[in-house]
Write a protein that holds these residues in place. Structure first.
Motif, short mmCIF file in Angstrom:
data_model
loop_
_atom_site.label_atom_id
_atom_site.label_comp_id
_atom_site.label_asym_id
_atom_site.label_seq_id
_atom_site.Cartn_x
_atom_site.Cartn_y
_atom_site.Cartn_z
N SER A 162 -3.27 3.50 -4.87
CA SER A 162 -2.25 4.38 -5.44
C SER A 162 -1.97 5.56 -4.53
O SER A 162 -2.79 5.92 -3.68
CB SER A 162 -2.72 4.91 -6.81
OG SER A 162 -3.08 3.86 -7.67
N GLU A 163 -0.81 6.19 -4.70
CA GLU A 163 -0.48 7.39 -3.94
C GLU A 163 -1.42 8.52 -4.32
O GLU A 163 -1.77 8.70 -5.49
CB GLU A 163 0.97 7.82 -4.23
CG GLU A 163 2.01 6.82 -3.78
CD GLU A 163 3.42 7.28 -4.13
OE1 GLU A 163 3.55 8.39 -4.70
OE2 GLU A 163 4.38 6.56 -3.84
N GLN A 164 -1.83 9.32 -3.31
CA GLN A 164 -2.73 10.45 -3.55
C GLN A 164 -2.24 11.68 -2.80
O GLN A 164 -1.45 11.58 -1.86
CB GLN A 164 -4.16 10.10 -3.13
CG GLN A 164 -4.76 8.90 -3.82
CD GLN A 164 -4.91 9.07 -5.32
OE1 GLN A 164 -4.97 10.19 -5.82
NE2 GLN A 164 -4.97 7.95 -6.04
N ASP A 165 -2.70 12.85 -3.22
CA ASP A 165 -2.29 14.12 -2.64
C ASP A 165 -3.40 14.68 -1.75
O ASP A 165 -4.40 15.19 -2.25
CB ASP A 165 -1.96 15.11 -3.76
CG ASP A 165 -1.41 16.43 -3.23
OD1 ASP A 165 -1.34 16.59 -2.00
OD2 ASP A 165 -1.08 17.31 -4.05
N PRO A 166 -3.26 14.60 -0.43
CA PRO A 166 -4.32 15.08 0.47
C PRO A 166 -4.58 16.59 0.36
O PRO A 166 -5.67 17.05 0.68
CB PRO A 166 -3.78 14.74 1.87
CG PRO A 166 -2.77 13.67 1.64
CD PRO A 166 -2.16 13.97 0.31
N SER A 167 -3.59 17.36 -0.10
CA SER A 167 -3.77 18.82 -0.17
C SER A 167 -4.77 19.25 -1.22
O SER A 167 -5.15 20.42 -1.29
CB SER A 167 -2.43 19.51 -0.43
OG SER A 167 -1.93 19.20 -1.72
N LYS A 211 2.71 12.86 -0.48
CA LYS A 211 1.90 11.85 -1.16
C LYS A 211 1.55 10.75 -0.15
O LYS A 211 2.44 10.16 0.47
CB LYS A 211 2.66 11.24 -2.34
CG LYS A 211 2.96 12.22 -3.47
CD LYS A 211 1.69 12.63 -4.18
CE LYS A 211 2.01 13.49 -5.40
NZ LYS A 211 0.79 13.90 -6.12
N LEU A 212 0.27 10.50 0.01
CA LEU A 212 -0.19 9.49 0.96
C LEU A 212 -0.29 8.14 0.25
O LEU A 212 -0.94 8.01 -0.80
CB LEU A 212 -1.56 9.89 1.51
CG LEU A 212 -2.19 8.94 2.56
CD1 LEU A 212 -1.26 8.81 3.78
CD2 LEU A 212 -3.55 9.46 2.98
N LEU A 213 0.36 7.14 0.83
CA LEU A 213 0.36 5.82 0.23
C LEU A 213 -1.03 5.19 0.25
O LEU A 213 -1.89 5.56 1.04
CB LEU A 213 1.36 4.91 0.97
CG LEU A 213 2.83 5.34 0.95
CD1 LEU A 213 3.67 4.35 1.74
CD2 LEU A 213 3.34 5.45 -0.49
#
Length: 252
Positions: A162-167, A211-213
Motif C-alpha cells: 500500500s501507499e505510505q507516507d515517508p515523512s 506518498k510512496l508506492l
C-alpha cells in the motif's frame, strides 16, 4: 483549625503545570513526573491537615491525579496513532476487502512487516513497514539569513503493498544540538534557494512528503535548522517513543 496551606499550594502548582502539559507529546513525560510530585505533596498535605481543613490539599491532589490520567491516556493515543501511521492500515477498508477477494487470501500474516521489531543498526532504521537507509549528510545555507541546516539523505523503502507516507519519520526521529544553556530539539528547516531561485534538494524533500508506492524505494532528504556548530545527535524511537538508537553528525 486553620489549614496549613504551603504543601497544598505546592501540590496545586505541580499538578497544574503537569495538567497544562499533559497532552503535549514527549513533554508530557515531564508532566507525568510533576503529577507524581503533586500527588505526593497533596497526600502529605492531607495527612498534615487531618484535624483541620484540607481544601487546598484536596484540590492539589485531584489536579495532580487528573494530570497523570491525561498523560497515560494521551501517550496511549499517540502510540496507537503512530502504530497506525506506520502500519499498513492506511488503505481504505473497501479497497482491502476487494483486494482480499481478488487474490483469495488464505495465507497467514506471518510476513506482515508491521509486526517487525523496530531497530537502528549500521545507519539503517527499520520501522516496520518502512526502512530508511541513511547514505550521507551535508551542511547547507538555510533560507533564514545567517543560519545553516543539516541535510540528511536516506533511501527509504516501502515494505508493504500500500501507499505510505515517508515523512512520518519526523515523529520518531529527533535531532538535538547543545547550546550554552540547553540541548535543543532542532526543528525541520529549509535550504536556501540558489541563484536560479531553485531549491537544490527540492526533489528529495518532495519525495519525503509524497506518498510512496508499495514495494518501492526512493531517495529523500531530512532537513534540520541548526543552532550553532556543535555536533548534532539524532535519536531514533520505536512506536512506543522509546529510544532504540542514535547517530552523531559533525556540522563544522
Amino acid at each position: 483549625m486553620t489549614e496549613k496551606k504551603i504543601l497544598g499550594i505546592l501540590a496545586i502548582v505541580f499538578g497544574g503545570v503537569g495538567l497544562a502539559f499533559s497532552w503535549v507529546p514527549f513533554i508530557n513525560n515531564m508532566a507525568f513526573i510533576l503529577g507524581i510530585v503533586g500527588v505526593v505533596l497533596g497526600v502529605i498535605a492531607i495527612i498534615t491537615n487531618l484535624k483541620s481543613k484540607k481544601t487546598l490539599a484536596l484540590i492539589g491532589t485531584v489536579i495532580s491525579i487528573l494530570s497523570l490520567i491525561i498523560v497515560l491516556t494521551t501517550q496511549n493515543l499517540y502510540s496507537n496513532q503512530l502504530n497506525k501511521a506506520f502500519s499498513g492500515d492506511s488503505t481504505p477498508n473497501s479497497q482491502k476487502e476487494s483486494s482480499e477477494k481478488a487474490t483469495n487470501k488464505s495465507v497467514s500474516n506471518s510476513n506482515d512487516p508491521s509486526k517487525n521489531t523496530w531497530t537502528f543498526k549500521h545507519d539503517v532504521f527499520s520501522a516496520g513497514i518502512m526502512t530508511y537507509k541513511f547514505t550521507k549528510s551535508e551542511v547547507r545555507d538555510s533560507i533564514e539569513n545567517g543560519k545553516k541546516t543539516l541535510v540528511i539523505y536516506a533511501d527509504v523503502t516501502n515494505n508493504t503493498d500500500s501507499e505510505q507516507d515517508p515523512s512520518n519519520i519526523y515523529t520518531v526521529m529527533h535531532a538535538f544540538q547543545k547550546t550554552d544553556t540547553a540541548n535543543k530539539n532542532l526543528i525541520p528547516g529549509m535550504v536556501k534557494y540558489d541563484e536560479n531561485s531553485n531549491n537544490p534538494i527540492q526533489q528529495y524533500t518532495d519525495a519525503l512528503n509524497d506518498k510512496l508506492l508499495g514495494k518501492k524505494t526512493t531517495s529523500v532528504a531530512l532537513v534540520y535548522s541548526l543552532e550553532n556548530n556543535n555536533p548534532v545527535t539524532v535519536k531514533f524511537d520505536n512506536a512506543d517513543f522509546t529510544k532504540i538508537g542514535e547517530k552523531q553528525y559533525d556540522v563544522k
